[in-house]
Design an enzyme around this catalytic site. Structure first.
Site, PDB file in Angstrom:
ATOM      1  N   LYS A  16       9.431  -0.578  13.895  1.00  0.00           N
ATOM      2  CA  LYS A  16       9.964  -0.297  12.558  1.00  0.00           C
ATOM      3  C   LYS A  16      11.044   0.777  12.647  1.00  0.00           C
ATOM      4  O   LYS A  16      12.108   0.658  12.069  1.00  0.00           O
ATOM      5  CB  LYS A  16       8.854   0.253  11.646  1.00  0.00           C
ATOM      6  CG  LYS A  16       7.861  -0.752  11.135  1.00  0.00           C
ATOM      7  CD  LYS A  16       7.014  -0.057  10.065  1.00  0.00           C
ATOM      8  CE  LYS A  16       5.715  -0.769   9.799  1.00  0.00           C
ATOM      9  NZ  LYS A  16       4.816   0.001   8.940  1.00  0.00           N
ATOM     10  N   GLY A  59      -4.857  -1.950   4.920  1.00  0.00           N
ATOM     11  CA  GLY A  59      -4.080  -3.104   4.430  1.00  0.00           C
ATOM     12  C   GLY A  59      -4.738  -4.436   4.755  1.00  0.00           C
ATOM     13  O   GLY A  59      -4.857  -5.322   3.902  1.00  0.00           O
ATOM     14  N   ARG A  60      -5.212  -4.593   6.002  1.00  0.00           N
ATOM     15  CA  ARG A  60      -5.762  -5.898   6.415  1.00  0.00           C
ATOM     16  C   ARG A  60      -7.191  -6.107   5.915  1.00  0.00           C
ATOM     17  O   ARG A  60      -7.803  -7.137   6.191  1.00  0.00           O
ATOM     18  CB  ARG A  60      -5.667  -6.050   7.933  1.00  0.00           C
ATOM     19  CG  ARG A  60      -6.267  -4.895   8.719  1.00  0.00           C
ATOM     20  CD  ARG A  60      -5.876  -4.968  10.191  1.00  0.00           C
ATOM     21  NE  ARG A  60      -6.346  -3.813  10.959  1.00  0.00           N
ATOM     22  CZ  ARG A  60      -5.688  -2.656  11.044  1.00  0.00           C
ATOM     23  NH1 ARG A  60      -4.560  -2.493  10.382  1.00  0.00           N
ATOM     24  NH2 ARG A  60      -6.153  -1.666  11.772  1.00  0.00           N
ATOM     25  N   GLU A 104      -4.579  -6.658  14.878  1.00  0.00           N
ATOM     26  CA  GLU A 104      -4.076  -5.342  14.477  1.00  0.00           C
ATOM     27  C   GLU A 104      -5.201  -4.306  14.577  1.00  0.00           C
ATOM     28  O   GLU A 104      -4.947  -3.119  14.735  1.00  0.00           O
ATOM     29  CB  GLU A 104      -3.511  -5.389  13.046  1.00  0.00           C
ATOM     30  CG  GLU A 104      -2.532  -4.273  12.747  1.00  0.00           C
ATOM     31  CD  GLU A 104      -1.707  -4.487  11.482  1.00  0.00           C
ATOM     32  OE1 GLU A 104      -0.547  -4.917  11.574  1.00  0.00           O
ATOM     33  OE2 GLU A 104      -2.229  -4.228  10.382  1.00  0.00           O
ATOM     34  N   GLU A 136      10.585  -4.575   4.538  1.00  0.00           N
ATOM     35  CA  GLU A 136      10.673  -5.991   4.163  1.00  0.00           C
ATOM     36  C   GLU A 136      10.343  -6.173   2.679  1.00  0.00           C
ATOM     37  O   GLU A 136      11.050  -6.849   1.926  1.00  0.00           O
ATOM     38  CB  GLU A 136       9.680  -6.827   4.992  1.00  0.00           C
ATOM     39  CG  GLU A 136       9.994  -6.926   6.473  1.00  0.00           C
ATOM     40  CD  GLU A 136       9.402  -5.779   7.295  1.00  0.00           C
ATOM     41  OE1 GLU A 136       9.072  -4.724   6.714  1.00  0.00           O
ATOM     42  OE2 GLU A 136       9.277  -5.957   8.521  1.00  0.00           O
ATOM     43  N   HIS A 151      -5.324 -33.133  17.878  1.00  0.00           N
ATOM     44  CA  HIS A 151      -4.197 -33.931  18.356  1.00  0.00           C
ATOM     45  C   HIS A 151      -3.053 -33.043  18.814  1.00  0.00           C
ATOM     46  O   HIS A 151      -1.914 -33.497  18.898  1.00  0.00           O
ATOM     47  CB  HIS A 151      -3.742 -34.893  17.246  1.00  0.00           C
ATOM     48  CG  HIS A 151      -4.806 -35.909  16.937  1.00  0.00           C
ATOM     49  ND1 HIS A 151      -4.909 -37.096  17.619  1.00  0.00           N
ATOM     50  CD2 HIS A 151      -5.837 -35.870  16.070  1.00  0.00           C
ATOM     51  CE1 HIS A 151      -5.953 -37.765  17.156  1.00  0.00           C
ATOM     52  NE2 HIS A 151      -6.553 -37.039  16.212  1.00  0.00           N
ATOM     53  N   LYS A 199       0.840  -1.200   0.000  1.00  0.00           N
ATOM     54  CA  LYS A 199       0.000   0.000   0.000  1.00  0.00           C
ATOM     55  C   LYS A 199       0.876   1.250   0.000  1.00  0.00           C
ATOM     56  O   LYS A 199       0.672   2.175  -0.769  1.00  0.00           O
ATOM     57  CB  LYS A 199      -0.899  -0.032   1.247  1.00  0.00           C
ATOM     58  CG  LYS A 199      -1.834   1.147   1.346  1.00  0.00           C
ATOM     59  CD  LYS A 199      -2.794   0.981   2.506  1.00  0.00           C
ATOM     60  CE  LYS A 199      -3.505   2.283   2.799  1.00  0.00           C
ATOM     61  NZ  LYS A 199      -4.423   2.214   3.915  1.00  0.00           N
TER      62      LYS A 199
HETATM   63  O1  F6P Z   1       2.157  -4.196   9.926  1.00  0.00           O
HETATM   64  C1  F6P Z   1       1.819  -2.885   9.638  1.00  0.00           C
HETATM   65  C2  F6P Z   1       1.296  -2.731   8.247  1.00  0.00           C
HETATM   66  O2  F6P Z   1       1.099  -1.384   8.004  1.00  0.00           O
HETATM   67  C3  F6P Z   1       0.003  -3.508   7.998  1.00  0.00           C
HETATM   68  O3  F6P Z   1      -1.129  -2.868   8.457  1.00  0.00           O
HETATM   69  C4  F6P Z   1       0.057  -3.676   6.537  1.00  0.00           C
HETATM   70  O4  F6P Z   1      -0.838  -4.635   6.108  1.00  0.00           O
HETATM   71  C5  F6P Z   1       1.508  -4.053   6.352  1.00  0.00           C
HETATM   72  O5  F6P Z   1       2.196  -3.236   7.287  1.00  0.00           O
HETATM   73  C6  F6P Z   1       2.070  -3.850   4.980  1.00  0.00           C
HETATM   74  O6  F6P Z   1       2.023  -2.520   4.565  1.00  0.00           O
HETATM   75  P1  F6P Z   1       2.194  -2.117   3.055  1.00  0.00           P
HETATM   76  O7  F6P Z   1       1.104  -2.737   2.258  1.00  0.00           O
HETATM   77  O8  F6P Z   1       2.143  -0.640   3.020  1.00  0.00           O
HETATM   78  O9  F6P Z   1       3.541  -2.629   2.582  1.00  0.00           O
END
Ligand code: F6P
Length: 532
Positions: free
Chosen positions: A499, A262-263, A348, A208, A379, A202
């Site tokens: 972060k 995002g979620r 979240e 990452e 199990h 987003k």
């Molecule tokens: O973990 C924090 C967060 O902002 C989430 O809400 C989101 O889904 C994820 O990082 C990834 O963010 P982006 O889509 O901006 O890379």
């Protein structure tokens, strides 16, 4: 939360002490029939909860006094209910299959939503039918979704859940972890000439994702040269400027909007990997399922509203039974990532300790959510569910029919589904054990207290439609609980601090000044520094 209603509920909770579902069911033959309802193809049996009519009545009243109607309207009306980020929350617009406009600041967003959906469809068909090929002319066989959190878990969960509907000539991989192992092991499974990387972010700044995206681009350039990047990458983001800087062609960029969290984004372009795997038609069916549950949520009265019922039941256990966790137990192997997906969505969203007015809450909020598919969980951790000392309310999710021709397997699976809920609720008494001839020294060990609550959710079959409706059900449940707790379910400031710290520490690991830290952090950095 209305204090009078909370007091009444506290009294009702006290009055429940010593009551057992065994007796409650025996005294009320209509109970099972009364505590069930259907919506958007899902049937919910919530009769095995530690509730009765007066408790339900007060819980509904509490939700009403938390402005259930008002919040629903504010969401649908495009108000900035994510007040800390000053954004509307309109994932429902992404799957609005009706003709009604949905407006943000007076502008109907539906034309933009349809425009992106059409572009996704065009692109997905190009890849699926082979008109969009790799740089060396080979057909695309592997999709690699690079994203994390909401840009990973939703597409991963749904592509797994709908595997039975997918094009088996395509394989979809997901790289999320910044640990280089994730990308390296994925690269070992694919032929770069046949691979399409989807960079899903987003913000297009998430460390990452950007680290993995750059490494993937390096691989493509090393294998086929700079010009190949245009053939092997597509991006999904709201940050079109950063995408252009990364070097992805504008016709391979699929946008979405800051009013999609995002979620809650898998029905936006974030779901492109899903559309590639199952095709635009099935993707449309998935949206239809979401829409069916959205309509139910917005239109059904409180007492017959499935997301609201799940929400108040969950609230009841967190607030009055000190339940700190909640289990989601899908009895379907295809749904094996469903609990992980809702772990992010729920935790979240409602893992907050400050209310909408900026004050620290004085009550517990969202529980720890977890789960695994049945019967594997049976199990592993069900021992604790049956005989442990903590209360873990659980949702059992199952389907009447299997997608695979496996009559015996499915009958056994669903027998377990029903049996577990029965055992949790009704347990096994000392008298029953004696009648069965149980050795007296083992009686206390083999007794099951029972009285452990669960919900049963059943749909006829796992289809794109039923999955869409199920996801929407839990999304709205989360929203409803945030109304009760008076918290903003749509920001996530809690992930920011870590972060920031990591960025600073990475510089120290790379040889810059360590900076000011506590003694333990200083020691950790020093210990690791030598290796970089
Ligand atoms: O973990 C924090 C967060 O902002 C989430 O809400 C989101 O889904 C994820 O990082 C990834 O963010 P982006 O889509 O901006 O890379």
């Amino acid at each position: 939360m209305n204090p009078d209603i909370l007091h009444q509920l506290a009294d009702l909770r006290k009055a429940w002490e010593g009551r057992h579902l065994r007796r409650v069911f025996a005294e009320d033959p209509q109970r099972a029939e009364r505590y069930q309802l259907e919506a958007a193809g899902w049937w919910l049996d919530y009769s095995k909860n530690l509730i009765d009519d007066p408790i339900l009545d007060r819980l509904f009243e509490l939700l009403k006094s938390s402005d259930f109607d008002g919040w629903r309207n504010k969401m649908r009306g495009g108000e900035a209910i994510n007040h800390t980020e000053n954004r509307p929350v309109l994932h429902v617009a992404l799957r609005n299959r009706g003709t009604e406009p949905i407006c943000v600041a007076g502008k109907d967003v539906m034309p933009d939503v349809h425009h992106v959906l059409n572009a996704m469809e065009h692109f997905a068909n190009g890849v699926r039918y082979g008109s969009l090929k790799g740089a060396t002319g080979k057909r695309i066989r592997s999709i690699v979704n690079i994203g994390i959190g909401g840009s990973d878990l939703g597409p991963l969960m749904v592509t797994e859940a709908l595997k039975a509907y997918s094009d088996r000539n395509l394989r979809c991989h997901f790289v999320s972890n910044v640990d280089g192992t994730h990308l390296a092991e994925t690269l070992k499974q694919i032929d770069l000439e046949e691979t399409l990387f989807l960079i899903v972010s987003k913000t297009f700044t998430t460390i990452e994702t950007m680290t993995n995206a750059r490494s993937a681009r390096d691989q493509i350039v090393a294998a086929m040269g700079n010009e190949a990047v245009g053939h092997h990458f597509a991006a999904i983001s709201t940050n079109l400027k950063a995408v252009a800087e990364f070097g992805i062609e504008p016709d391979r960029v699929f946008g979405f909007w800051d009013w999609v969290g995002g979620r809650y984004s898998l029905t936006s372009a974030v779901g492109l990997s899903i559309m590639l795997m199952i095709g635009p038609k099935h993707f449309g069916d998935l949206l239809d399922g979401f829409y069916a549950m959205d309509r139910h949520f917005f239109e059904a009265p409180l007492q017959k509203n499935m997301p609201a019922i799940l929400a108040i039941l969950g609230f009841w256990y967190v607030h009055f039974w000190q339940a700190q966790s909640y289990a989601i137990l899908p009895y379907d192997q295809y749904l094996h990532r469903f609990p992980a997906y809702f772990q992010q969505a729920d935790m979240e969203s409602n893992g907050k300790s400050v209310d909408r007015n900026g004050n620290r809450v004085t009550y517990p909020t969202g529980p720890i959510l977890w789960g695994e598919p049945g019967t594997n969980g049976q199990h592993a951790f069900y021992q604790l569910l049956h005989q442990g000392t903590v209360l873990v309310p659980a949702d059992f999710i199952g389907f009447a029919q299997s997608l695979n021709p496996s009559g015996t397997h499915h009958r056994q699976l669903m027998a377990n589904f029903v049996a577990q809920m029965e055992a949790l609720a009704f347990g096994k008494t000392e008298e029953q054990l004696i009648a069965e001839g149980c050795e007296s020294r083992l009686i206390s060990y083999r007794t099951f207290e029972g009285n452990r609550p669960s919900n049963a959710l059943i749909a006829e079959k796992l289809t794109p439609h039923s999955l869409g409706a199920l996801i929407a059900l839990y999304e709205h449940k989360i929203f409803v609980q945030s109304m009760l707790w008076n918290i903003n379910a749509f920001d996530q400031w809690g992930v920011e601090l870590g972060k920031k710290c990591a960025t600073q520490i990475e510089r120290a690991l790379a040889g810059e000044e360590i900076g000011t830290h506590d003694a333990s952090t200083h020691q950790l950095i020093n210990r690791l520094k030598a290796y970089f």
